[in-house]
Every structure is written in C-alpha cells, then in structure tokens.
Design a protein around this motif. Structure first.
Motif, PDB file in Angstrom:
ATOM      1  N   HIS A  21      51.791  59.530  83.390  1.00 55.24           N
ATOM      2  CA  HIS A  21      51.410  58.553  82.375  1.00 55.24           C
ATOM      3  C   HIS A  21      49.905  58.267  82.365  1.00 55.24           C
ATOM      4  O   HIS A  21      49.263  58.318  81.324  1.00 55.24           O
ATOM      5  CB  HIS A  21      52.202  57.266  82.565  1.00 55.24           C
ATOM      6  CG  HIS A  21      51.938  56.249  81.510  1.00 55.24           C
ATOM      7  ND1 HIS A  21      52.343  56.421  80.205  1.00 55.24           N
ATOM      8  CD2 HIS A  21      51.279  55.071  81.556  1.00 55.24           C
ATOM      9  CE1 HIS A  21      51.960  55.384  79.500  1.00 55.24           C
ATOM     10  NE2 HIS A  21      51.308  54.557  80.291  1.00 55.24           N
ATOM     11  N   ALA A  22      49.314  57.979  83.504  1.00 57.28           N
ATOM     12  CA  ALA A  22      47.895  57.641  83.549  1.00 57.28           C
ATOM     13  C   ALA A  22      47.038  58.838  83.139  1.00 57.28           C
ATOM     14  O   ALA A  22      46.108  58.712  82.342  1.00 57.28           O
ATOM     15  CB  ALA A  22      47.509  57.168  84.942  1.00 57.28           C
ATOM     16  N   HIS A  23      47.355  60.004  83.651  1.00 47.33           N
ATOM     17  CA  HIS A  23      46.592  61.201  83.307  1.00 47.33           C
ATOM     18  C   HIS A  23      46.764  61.551  81.835  1.00 47.33           C
ATOM     19  O   HIS A  23      45.799  61.900  81.159  1.00 47.33           O
ATOM     20  CB  HIS A  23      47.041  62.377  84.177  1.00 47.33           C
ATOM     21  CG  HIS A  23      46.344  63.654  83.837  1.00 47.33           C
ATOM     22  ND1 HIS A  23      45.026  63.881  84.134  1.00 47.33           N
ATOM     23  CD2 HIS A  23      46.779  64.759  83.188  1.00 47.33           C
ATOM     24  CE1 HIS A  23      44.686  65.072  83.699  1.00 47.33           C
ATOM     25  NE2 HIS A  23      45.726  65.629  83.119  1.00 47.33           N
ATOM     26  N   ALA A  24      47.979  61.421  81.331  1.00 50.52           N
ATOM     27  CA  ALA A  24      48.262  61.787  79.943  1.00 50.52           C
ATOM     28  C   ALA A  24      47.468  60.924  78.982  1.00 50.52           C
ATOM     29  O   ALA A  24      46.969  61.417  77.977  1.00 50.52           O
ATOM     30  CB  ALA A  24      49.752  61.678  79.657  1.00 50.52           C
ATOM     31  N   GLN A  25      47.351  59.651  79.269  1.00 51.14           N
ATOM     32  CA  GLN A  25      46.631  58.774  78.359  1.00 51.14           C
ATOM     33  C   GLN A  25      45.162  59.162  78.258  1.00 51.14           C
ATOM     34  O   GLN A  25      44.556  59.012  77.218  1.00 51.14           O
ATOM     35  CB  GLN A  25      46.768  57.325  78.793  1.00 51.14           C
ATOM     36  CG  GLN A  25      48.126  56.769  78.460  1.00 51.14           C
ATOM     37  CD  GLN A  25      48.166  55.266  78.550  1.00 51.14           C
ATOM     38  OE1 GLN A  25      47.248  54.637  79.040  1.00 51.14           O
ATOM     39  NE2 GLN A  25      49.239  54.700  78.078  1.00 51.14           N
ATOM     40  N   GLN A  26      44.586  59.682  79.328  1.00 52.56           N
ATOM     41  CA  GLN A  26      43.179  60.051  79.301  1.00 52.56           C
ATOM     42  C   GLN A  26      42.954  61.372  78.573  1.00 52.56           C
ATOM     43  O   GLN A  26      41.988  61.512  77.842  1.00 52.56           O
ATOM     44  CB  GLN A  26      42.644  60.180  80.729  1.00 52.56           C
ATOM     45  CG  GLN A  26      42.622  58.865  81.464  1.00 52.56           C
ATOM     46  CD  GLN A  26      42.245  59.045  82.924  1.00 52.56           C
ATOM     47  OE1 GLN A  26      41.983  60.145  83.367  1.00 52.56           O
ATOM     48  NE2 GLN A  26      42.231  57.960  83.660  1.00 52.56           N
ATOM     49  N   ASP A  27      43.814  62.358  78.783  1.00 52.48           N
ATOM     50  CA  ASP A  27      43.538  63.708  78.307  1.00 52.48           C
ATOM     51  C   ASP A  27      44.445  64.226  77.209  1.00 52.48           C
ATOM     52  O   ASP A  27      44.076  65.172  76.524  1.00 52.48           O
ATOM     53  CB  ASP A  27      43.635  64.699  79.480  1.00 52.48           C
ATOM     54  CG  ASP A  27      42.631  64.385  80.568  1.00 52.48           C
ATOM     55  OD1 ASP A  27      41.582  63.791  80.262  1.00 52.48           O
ATOM     56  OD2 ASP A  27      42.916  64.718  81.722  1.00 52.48           O
ATOM     57  N   ARG A  28      45.608  63.685  77.045  1.00 49.65           N
ATOM     58  CA  ARG A  28      46.585  64.298  76.160  1.00 49.65           C
ATOM     59  C   ARG A  28      47.129  63.358  75.097  1.00 49.65           C
ATOM     60  O   ARG A  28      48.199  63.606  74.567  1.00 49.65           O
ATOM     61  CB  ARG A  28      47.745  64.831  76.993  1.00 49.65           C
ATOM     62  CG  ARG A  28      47.299  65.912  77.939  1.00 49.65           C
ATOM     63  CD  ARG A  28      48.456  66.468  78.691  1.00 49.65           C
ATOM     64  NE  ARG A  28      48.047  67.684  79.357  1.00 49.65           N
ATOM     65  CZ  ARG A  28      48.656  68.836  79.246  1.00 49.65           C
ATOM     66  NH1 ARG A  28      49.727  68.948  78.527  1.00 49.65           N
ATOM     67  NH2 ARG A  28      48.210  69.883  79.879  1.00 49.65           N
ATOM     68  N   CYS A  29      46.435  62.296  74.795  1.00 51.67           N
ATOM     69  CA  CYS A  29      46.938  61.324  73.836  1.00 51.67           C
ATOM     70  C   CYS A  29      45.968  61.143  72.668  1.00 51.67           C
ATOM     71  O   CYS A  29      44.754  61.235  72.841  1.00 51.67           O
ATOM     72  CB  CYS A  29      47.154  59.977  74.510  1.00 51.67           C
ATOM     73  SG  CYS A  29      48.355  60.029  75.852  1.00 51.67           S
ATOM     74  N   ALA A  30      46.543  60.883  71.503  1.00 57.08           N
ATOM     75  CA  ALA A  30      45.768  60.613  70.294  1.00 57.08           C
ATOM     76  C   ALA A  30      46.714  59.959  69.286  1.00 57.08           C
ATOM     77  O   ALA A  30      47.886  59.745  69.583  1.00 57.08           O
ATOM     78  CB  ALA A  30      45.176  61.903  69.738  1.00 57.08           C
ATOM     79  N   THR A  31      46.231  59.706  68.083  1.00 54.92           N
ATOM     80  CA  THR A  31      47.114  59.152  67.065  1.00 54.92           C
ATOM     81  C   THR A  31      48.195  60.168  66.738  1.00 54.92           C
ATOM     82  O   THR A  31      47.964  61.384  66.791  1.00 54.92           O
ATOM     83  CB  THR A  31      46.350  58.815  65.772  1.00 54.92           C
ATOM     84  OG1 THR A  31      45.837  60.016  65.210  1.00 54.92           O
ATOM     85  CG2 THR A  31      45.232  57.818  66.034  1.00 54.92           C
ATOM     86  N   ARG A  32      49.378  59.682  66.412  1.00 54.58           N
ATOM     87  CA  ARG A  32      50.484  60.596  66.103  1.00 54.58           C
ATOM     88  C   ARG A  32      50.119  61.515  64.952  1.00 54.58           C
ATOM     89  O   ARG A  32      50.369  62.717  64.989  1.00 54.58           O
ATOM     90  CB  ARG A  32      51.760  59.812  65.779  1.00 54.58           C
ATOM     91  CG  ARG A  32      52.936  60.759  65.516  1.00 54.58           C
ATOM     92  CD  ARG A  32      54.226  60.010  65.222  1.00 54.58           C
ATOM     93  NE  ARG A  32      55.303  60.969  65.055  1.00 54.58           N
ATOM     94  CZ  ARG A  32      55.498  61.687  63.953  1.00 54.58           C
ATOM     95  NH1 ARG A  32      54.687  61.558  62.917  1.00 54.58           N
ATOM     96  NH2 ARG A  32      56.504  62.554  63.889  1.00 54.58           N
ATOM     97  N   GLU A  33      49.521  60.952  63.926  1.00 53.16           N
ATOM     98  CA  GLU A  33      49.136  61.753  62.758  1.00 53.16           C
ATOM     99  C   GLU A  33      48.243  62.926  63.160  1.00 53.16           C
ATOM    100  O   GLU A  33      48.445  64.063  62.729  1.00 53.16           O
ATOM    101  CB  GLU A  33      48.415  60.872  61.737  1.00 53.16           C
ATOM    102  CG  GLU A  33      47.973  61.607  60.493  1.00 53.16           C
ATOM    103  CD  GLU A  33      47.254  60.681  59.529  1.00 53.16           C
ATOM    104  OE1 GLU A  33      46.130  61.033  59.138  1.00 53.16           O
ATOM    105  OE2 GLU A  33      47.814  59.625  59.192  1.00 53.16           O
TER     106      GLU A  33
END
Length: 104
Positions: A21-33
């Motif tokens: 979760h912590a790593h994903a938020q930094q590198d692999r997350c963006a707006t759904r669109e």
C-alpha cells in the motif's frame, strides 16, 4: 466461472494492496481516468471484471485479448487508482463449479 475468477482476482489484489500500500501510493497511483486511459492506449486493455473490496474500494481486472497482458487496478472512493499486479498470458475461462458428491 466468472465468479470464481473474480474471487481469486480480488483475493490476490487485496493481498497485494495490503502488502504494498505505501509503496503503491508513491509509484503506481494516479487518477482513475488517467490510469484507465493509459491501459487502453498503451496496452490495449479493457475492463474484464469488477468487484468491491474493503473500505469501499473498487477492484478491476483489465486485459487485452490481442496481447494477453493484464492489470489489476484498485480504486479508492476519491477516484485514486493503484496498480497492484500485472502480467501476461491472460485467458478468459468458462469452468463450471464441481458438483458435490452425494452420500448414498
């Protein structure tokens, strides 16, 4: 079969979310669109299944029938999507659930 695949996919996705979760938020997350647009444009992936996860998250599997690539995406209530898993050789299956044996 779609139900069994969705349950398996959700389980894998939720485990991956909990572990990264912590790593994903930094590198692999963006707006759904933005994420869905990139999956479509770059990889030719479209949504294959959807389900609800914990804390009102939406878990989706995107895949391309042409290339076999697939991605599991988890989106929170704010519309922020995180990639939790991806790979190759995606196949849609139509397996029937086994029929339980009856005692004589």
């Amino acid at each position: 079969m779609k139900d069994a695949f969705l349950v398996m996919t959700l389980s894998m996705g939720l485990l991956a979310v909990a572990a990264t979760h912590a790593h994903a938020q930094q590198d692999r997350c963006a707006t759904r669109e933005g994420v869905v647009s990139r999956l479509s444009e770059k990889y030719g992936e479209t949504r294959q299944s959807i389900g609800l996860g914990t804390n009102n998250t939406m878990v989706e599997v995107f895949a391309s029938g042409d290339t076999g690539s697939w991605t599991i995406l988890v989106t929170d209530a704010r519309g922020i999507s995180c990639l939790v898993a991806s790979g190759q050789a995606f196949e849609t299956l139509a397996e029937a659930a086994p029929i339980p044996e009856k005692d004589a």
